[in-house]
Structure formats: C-alpha cells, structure tokens
Design a protein around this motif. Structure first.
Motif, PDB file in Angstrom:
ATOM      1  N   ASN A   1     -35.978  25.381 -33.480  1.00 20.76           N
ATOM      2  CA  ASN A   1     -35.508  26.297 -34.514  1.00 20.76           C
ATOM      3  C   ASN A   1     -35.599  25.594 -35.862  1.00 20.76           C
ATOM      4  O   ASN A   1     -34.725  24.796 -36.228  1.00 20.76           O
ATOM      5  N   ALA A   2     -36.656  25.888 -36.602  1.00 19.78           N
ATOM      6  CA  ALA A   2     -36.905  25.239 -37.886  1.00 19.78           C
ATOM      7  C   ALA A   2     -35.856  25.608 -38.943  1.00 19.78           C
ATOM      8  O   ALA A   2     -35.711  24.913 -39.949  1.00 19.78           O
ATOM      9  N   ALA A   3     -35.105  26.684 -38.714  1.00 19.88           N
ATOM     10  CA  ALA A   3     -34.092  27.110 -39.679  1.00 19.88           C
ATOM     11  C   ALA A   3     -32.829  26.262 -39.598  1.00 19.88           C
ATOM     12  O   ALA A   3     -31.965  26.344 -40.471  1.00 19.88           O
ATOM     13  N   VAL A   4     -32.705  25.454 -38.565  1.00 26.90           N
ATOM     14  CA  VAL A   4     -31.522  24.609 -38.385  1.00 26.90           C
ATOM     15  C   VAL A   4     -31.943  23.149 -38.527  1.00 26.90           C
ATOM     16  O   VAL A   4     -32.772  22.654 -37.762  1.00 26.90           O
ATOM     17  N   ALA A   5     -31.380  22.479 -39.520  1.00 27.39           N
ATOM     18  CA  ALA A   5     -31.737  21.084 -39.779  1.00 27.39           C
ATOM     19  C   ALA A   5     -31.276  20.185 -38.637  1.00 27.39           C
ATOM     20  O   ALA A   5     -30.249  20.443 -38.013  1.00 27.39           O
ATOM     21  N   PRO A   6     -32.015  19.109 -38.376  1.00 25.21           N
ATOM     22  CA  PRO A   6     -31.610  18.196 -37.308  1.00 25.21           C
ATOM     23  C   PRO A   6     -30.388  17.376 -37.714  1.00 25.21           C
ATOM     24  O   PRO A   6     -30.163  17.104 -38.898  1.00 25.21           O
ATOM     25  N   LEU A   7     -29.616  16.991 -36.735  1.00 25.79           N
ATOM     26  CA  LEU A   7     -28.477  16.093 -36.934  1.00 25.79           C
ATOM     27  C   LEU A   7     -28.711  14.851 -36.089  1.00 25.79           C
ATOM     28  O   LEU A   7     -29.300  14.922 -35.016  1.00 25.79           O
ATOM     29  N   ARG A   8     -28.192  13.747 -36.565  1.00 25.60           N
ATOM     30  CA  ARG A   8     -28.173  12.539 -35.752  1.00 25.60           C
ATOM     31  C   ARG A   8     -26.730  12.183 -35.501  1.00 25.60           C
ATOM     32  O   ARG A   8     -25.933  12.103 -36.436  1.00 25.60           O
ATOM     33  N   VAL A   9     -26.358  12.001 -34.254  1.00 25.96           N
ATOM     34  CA  VAL A   9     -24.985  11.697 -33.878  1.00 25.96           C
ATOM     35  C   VAL A   9     -24.953  10.295 -33.291  1.00 25.96           C
ATOM     36  O   VAL A   9     -25.614  10.014 -32.292  1.00 25.96           O
ATOM     37  N   ALA A  10     -24.173   9.410 -33.920  1.00 25.62           N
ATOM     38  CA  ALA A  10     -24.078   8.012 -33.481  1.00 25.62           C
ATOM     39  C   ALA A  10     -23.079   7.875 -32.337  1.00 25.62           C
ATOM     40  O   ALA A  10     -22.288   8.789 -32.051  1.00 25.62           O
ATOM     41  N   ALA A  11     -23.098   6.718 -31.704  1.00 24.30           N
ATOM     42  CA  ALA A  11     -22.200   6.454 -30.575  1.00 24.30           C
ATOM     43  C   ALA A  11     -20.735   6.564 -30.968  1.00 24.30           C
ATOM     44  O   ALA A  11     -19.888   6.909 -30.145  1.00 24.30           O
ATOM     45  N   ASP A  12     -20.415   6.306 -32.241  1.00 24.60           N
ATOM     46  CA  ASP A  12     -19.026   6.409 -32.687  1.00 24.60           C
ATOM     47  C   ASP A  12     -18.654   7.817 -33.136  1.00 24.60           C
ATOM     48  O   ASP A  12     -17.559   8.066 -33.620  1.00 24.60           O
TER      49      ASP A  12
END
Length: 101
Positions: free
Chosen positions: A35-46
C-alpha cells in the motif's frame, strides 16, 4: 518495473491470471500489494518507532506472493511465470520452517 501507463491494465490482467493458475494448482498461500499510500515504519527492539525504511532500501514497490512448492526448481518456474506476466524480474526468497511447529 517500467511499464507504460497504457500497458498497466494488461500487466495486471496477466499477473492475476498467473495467481489464478497458482490457486488452481493448489500452491498459492497468500499475497498482496504494498500500500503505497501508507508510509513505512521501522520499529526497534525497544519499541521506538520511526517514519522510515531501511537505509539500504531505495524503494519498495509492487507486491508479493507466497507459494508452497515442492522444490527450488518449481519455485524458479513459478517466478518465471510471474516475471513474464509482470514484465519485470522477480526476487525469489525461501521461507524457513518454524522449528516449533
């Protein structure tokens, strides 16, 4: 994937036909598009969340499908069918089995 706008409908039809073939063959597990309309997120271990993707990723576009196949050769054959339908190279990956399953 560099397909002229006027050819996109034909590419979509061809790609859907290959997915229908995979379903009829009983090898289709699941798939979908990004879904190109939703930006990616990066979620760290913390638990920290940042609005970004991996620095090495220039762009993630398109979709994916998961097929359950008897061999790597079979996977290559299906990837070739998908590549022909989509008019672009496909990245082939193999899932590792869940050791607790």
């Amino acid at each position: 994937m560099h397909v002229p706008a006027e050819d996109l409908a034909a590419v979509a039809d061809a790609a859907h036909a290959v997915m229908r073939e995979a379903k009829a063959a009983g090898v289709y597990v699941f798939g979908g598009g990004i879904n190109a309309a939703v930006a990616p997120l990066r979620v760290a271990a913390d638990g920290t969340v940042t609005n970004e993707t991996w620095p090495e990723t220039k762009a993630l576009d398109g979709g994916f499908c998961v097929l359950q196949l008897p061999s790597r050769d079979a996977a290559i054959q299906w990837a070739a069918k998908i590549a022909a339908a989509c008019r672009c190279a496909q990245e082939l990956r193999e899932f590792g089995d869940d050791p607790e399953r």
